[in-house]
Motif scaffolding. Structure first.
Motif, PDB file in Angstrom:
ATOM      1  N   LEU A 192      18.067   5.610 -35.825  1.00  0.00           N
ATOM      2  CA  LEU A 192      17.582   5.362 -37.185  1.00  0.00           C
ATOM      3  C   LEU A 192      16.586   6.411 -37.642  1.00  0.00           C
ATOM      4  N   HIS A 193      16.230   7.326 -36.738  1.00  0.00           N
ATOM      5  CA  HIS A 193      15.318   8.432 -37.076  1.00  0.00           C
ATOM      6  C   HIS A 193      16.026   9.736 -36.718  1.00  0.00           C
ATOM      7  N   ALA A 194      15.711  10.784 -37.421  1.00  0.00           N
ATOM      8  CA  ALA A 194      16.321  12.085 -37.166  1.00  0.00           C
ATOM      9  C   ALA A 194      15.892  12.625 -35.804  1.00  0.00           C
ATOM     10  N   PRO A 195      16.789  13.327 -35.101  1.00  0.00           N
ATOM     11  CA  PRO A 195      16.424  13.922 -33.814  1.00  0.00           C
ATOM     12  C   PRO A 195      15.229  14.873 -33.915  1.00  0.00           C
ATOM     13  N   SER A 196      15.027  15.466 -35.089  1.00  0.00           N
ATOM     14  CA  SER A 196      13.880  16.365 -35.259  1.00  0.00           C
ATOM     15  C   SER A 196      12.560  15.589 -35.309  1.00  0.00           C
ATOM     16  N   GLU A 197      12.623  14.298 -35.667  1.00  0.00           N
ATOM     17  CA  GLU A 197      11.419  13.463 -35.704  1.00  0.00           C
ATOM     18  C   GLU A 197      11.059  12.936 -34.319  1.00  0.00           C
ATOM     19  N   PHE A 198      12.075  12.412 -33.618  1.00  0.00           N
ATOM     20  CA  PHE A 198      11.862  11.785 -32.317  1.00  0.00           C
ATOM     21  C   PHE A 198      13.035  12.117 -31.407  1.00  0.00           C
ATOM     22  N   GLU A 199      12.720  12.515 -30.173  1.00  0.00           N
ATOM     23  CA  GLU A 199      13.761  12.815 -29.192  1.00  0.00           C
ATOM     24  C   GLU A 199      14.491  11.545 -28.797  1.00  0.00           C
ATOM     25  N   GLY A 200      15.649  11.720 -28.176  1.00  0.00           N
ATOM     26  CA  GLY A 200      16.381  10.578 -27.639  1.00  0.00           C
ATOM     27  C   GLY A 200      17.870  10.764 -27.763  1.00  0.00           C
ATOM     28  N   THR A 201      18.588   9.977 -26.957  1.00  0.00           N
ATOM     29  CA  THR A 201      20.052  10.070 -26.953  1.00  0.00           C
ATOM     30  C   THR A 201      20.715   8.942 -27.724  1.00  0.00           C
ATOM     31  N   GLY A 202      19.971   7.877 -27.997  1.00  0.00           N
ATOM     32  CA  GLY A 202      20.562   6.746 -28.696  1.00  0.00           C
ATOM     33  C   GLY A 202      21.276   5.776 -27.775  1.00  0.00           C
ATOM     34  N   VAL A 203      20.987   5.800 -26.480  1.00  0.00           N
ATOM     35  CA  VAL A 203      21.626   4.860 -25.561  1.00  0.00           C
ATOM     36  C   VAL A 203      20.650   3.849 -24.956  1.00  0.00           C
ATOM     37  N   GLY A 204      19.351   4.071 -25.093  1.00  0.00           N
ATOM     38  CA  GLY A 204      18.358   3.199 -24.455  1.00  0.00           C
ATOM     39  C   GLY A 204      18.450   1.749 -24.891  1.00  0.00           C
ATOM     40  N   LEU A 205      18.503   1.504 -26.198  1.00  0.00           N
ATOM     41  CA  LEU A 205      18.563   0.125 -26.682  1.00  0.00           C
ATOM     42  C   LEU A 205      19.920  -0.504 -26.415  1.00  0.00           C
ATOM     43  N   ALA A 206      20.971   0.300 -26.408  1.00  0.00           N
ATOM     44  CA  ALA A 206      22.292  -0.224 -26.052  1.00  0.00           C
ATOM     45  C   ALA A 206      22.291  -0.707 -24.601  1.00  0.00           C
ATOM     46  N   LEU A 207      21.634   0.036 -23.738  1.00  0.00           N
ATOM     47  CA  LEU A 207      21.527  -0.364 -22.335  1.00  0.00           C
ATOM     48  C   LEU A 207      20.690  -1.638 -22.208  1.00  0.00           C
ATOM     49  N   VAL A 208      19.587  -1.732 -22.952  1.00  0.00           N
ATOM     50  CA  VAL A 208      18.778  -2.952 -22.957  1.00  0.00           C
ATOM     51  C   VAL A 208      19.654  -4.145 -23.328  1.00  0.00           C
ATOM     52  N   ARG A 209      20.410  -3.999 -24.390  1.00  0.00           N
ATOM     53  CA  ARG A 209      21.280  -5.089 -24.856  1.00  0.00           C
ATOM     54  C   ARG A 209      22.264  -5.493 -23.775  1.00  0.00           C
ATOM     55  N   ARG A 210      22.884  -4.522 -23.160  1.00  0.00           N
ATOM     56  CA  ARG A 210      23.893  -4.811 -22.137  1.00  0.00           C
ATOM     57  C   ARG A 210      23.283  -5.561 -20.951  1.00  0.00           C
ATOM     58  N   ILE A 211      22.117  -5.114 -20.486  1.00  0.00           N
ATOM     59  CA  ILE A 211      21.456  -5.757 -19.347  1.00  0.00           C
ATOM     60  C   ILE A 211      21.045  -7.186 -19.697  1.00  0.00           C
ATOM     61  N   VAL A 212      20.440  -7.358 -20.868  1.00  0.00           N
ATOM     62  CA  VAL A 212      19.978  -8.684 -21.272  1.00  0.00           C
ATOM     63  C   VAL A 212      21.161  -9.640 -21.438  1.00  0.00           C
ATOM     64  N   LEU A 213      22.234  -9.187 -22.070  1.00  0.00           N
ATOM     65  CA  LEU A 213      23.422 -10.028 -22.230  1.00  0.00           C
ATOM     66  C   LEU A 213      24.018 -10.390 -20.871  1.00  0.00           C
ATOM     67  N   ARG A 214      24.033  -9.446 -19.964  1.00  0.00           N
ATOM     68  CA  ARG A 214      24.560  -9.695 -18.613  1.00  0.00           C
ATOM     69  C   ARG A 214      23.754 -10.766 -17.883  1.00  0.00           C
ATOM     70  N   HIS A 215      22.476 -10.876 -18.249  1.00  0.00           N
ATOM     71  CA  HIS A 215      21.607 -11.890 -17.643  1.00  0.00           C
ATOM     72  C   HIS A 215      21.673 -13.231 -18.388  1.00  0.00           C
ATOM     73  N   GLY A 216      22.498 -13.317 -19.412  1.00  0.00           N
ATOM     74  CA  GLY A 216      22.635 -14.566 -20.155  1.00  0.00           C
ATOM     75  C   GLY A 216      21.619 -14.721 -21.267  1.00  0.00           C
ATOM     76  N   GLY A 217      21.019 -13.621 -21.689  1.00  0.00           N
ATOM     77  CA  GLY A 217      20.015 -13.660 -22.743  1.00  0.00           C
ATOM     78  C   GLY A 217      20.506 -13.023 -24.024  1.00  0.00           C
ATOM     79  N   TRP A 218      19.561 -12.753 -24.901  1.00  0.00           N
ATOM     80  CA  TRP A 218      19.860 -12.153 -26.201  1.00  0.00           C
ATOM     81  C   TRP A 218      18.747 -11.185 -26.545  1.00  0.00           C
ATOM     82  N   VAL A 219      19.012 -10.222 -27.418  1.00  0.00           N
ATOM     83  CA  VAL A 219      18.022  -9.228 -27.818  1.00  0.00           C
ATOM     84  C   VAL A 219      18.089  -9.025 -29.332  1.00  0.00           C
ATOM     85  N   TRP A 220      16.931  -8.854 -29.962  1.00  0.00           N
ATOM     86  CA  TRP A 220      16.876  -8.610 -31.400  1.00  0.00           C
ATOM     87  C   TRP A 220      15.577  -7.883 -31.728  1.00  0.00           C
TER      88      TRP A 220
END
Length: 150
Positions: free
Chosen positions: A104-132
């Motif tokens: 949601l931010h330009a790469p020039s503003e903040f570094e990152g690959t865009g996979v961190g929150l997707a991984l959080v979601r996957r781990i939390v869902l795998r544990h039977g939880g939810w993320v928002w």
């Protein structure tokens, strides 16, 4: 899966992310009472690392960065919150936050690959939880996740 001390995981993740004591001293880092959770400690550590890495990254331009963690554990699940006073985001785009390579931010503003929150979601869902998340552009963000209580 085992009973996990979430406060210890969160503190250790913060110390891993912000190694230098002077950098740690610049950030007001608060950890409230966190209920225990049931899960894989290694995977839950990754959740904390990813959420706290984002909080550190998106508060880097603040004169007084604040990152707060708290939670509550009523009933069969516990809810955890990571709140910061950083860049925030426009809630109109909140549906994209947890997608792979979504930024949601330009790469020039903040570094990152865009996979961190997707991984959080996957781990939390795998544990039977939810993320928002909730946020306001320029005012910070709060990320929530739930996990089964012990």
């Amino acid at each position: 899966r085992t009973s996990v001390d979430m406060a210890s995981l969160a503190r250790a993740a913060f110390e891993e992310i912000v190694e230098a004591p002077e950098a740690r001293g610049r950030i007001e880092f608060r950890v409230g009472d966190l209920p225990r959770a049931v899960g894989d400690p290694a995977l839950l550590t990754q959740v904390w690392v990813n959420l706290l890495s984002n909080a550190v990254k998106f508060t880097a331009n603040k004169e007084w960065p604040v990152i707060e963690i708290d939670g509550e554990g009523d009933g069969p699940s516990a809810v955890y919150r990571v709140r910061d006073n950083g860049a925030g985001f426009n809630m109109a785009y909140s549906g994209k936050l947890f997608g792979v390579f979504q930024r949601l931010h330009a790469p020039s503003e903040f570094e990152g690959t865009g996979v961190g929150l997707a991984l959080v979601r996957r781990i939390v869902l795998r544990h039977g939880g939810w993320v928002w998340a909730e946020g306001r552009l320029g005012e910070g963000a709060t990320f929530f996740f739930s996990l089964p209580a012990p």
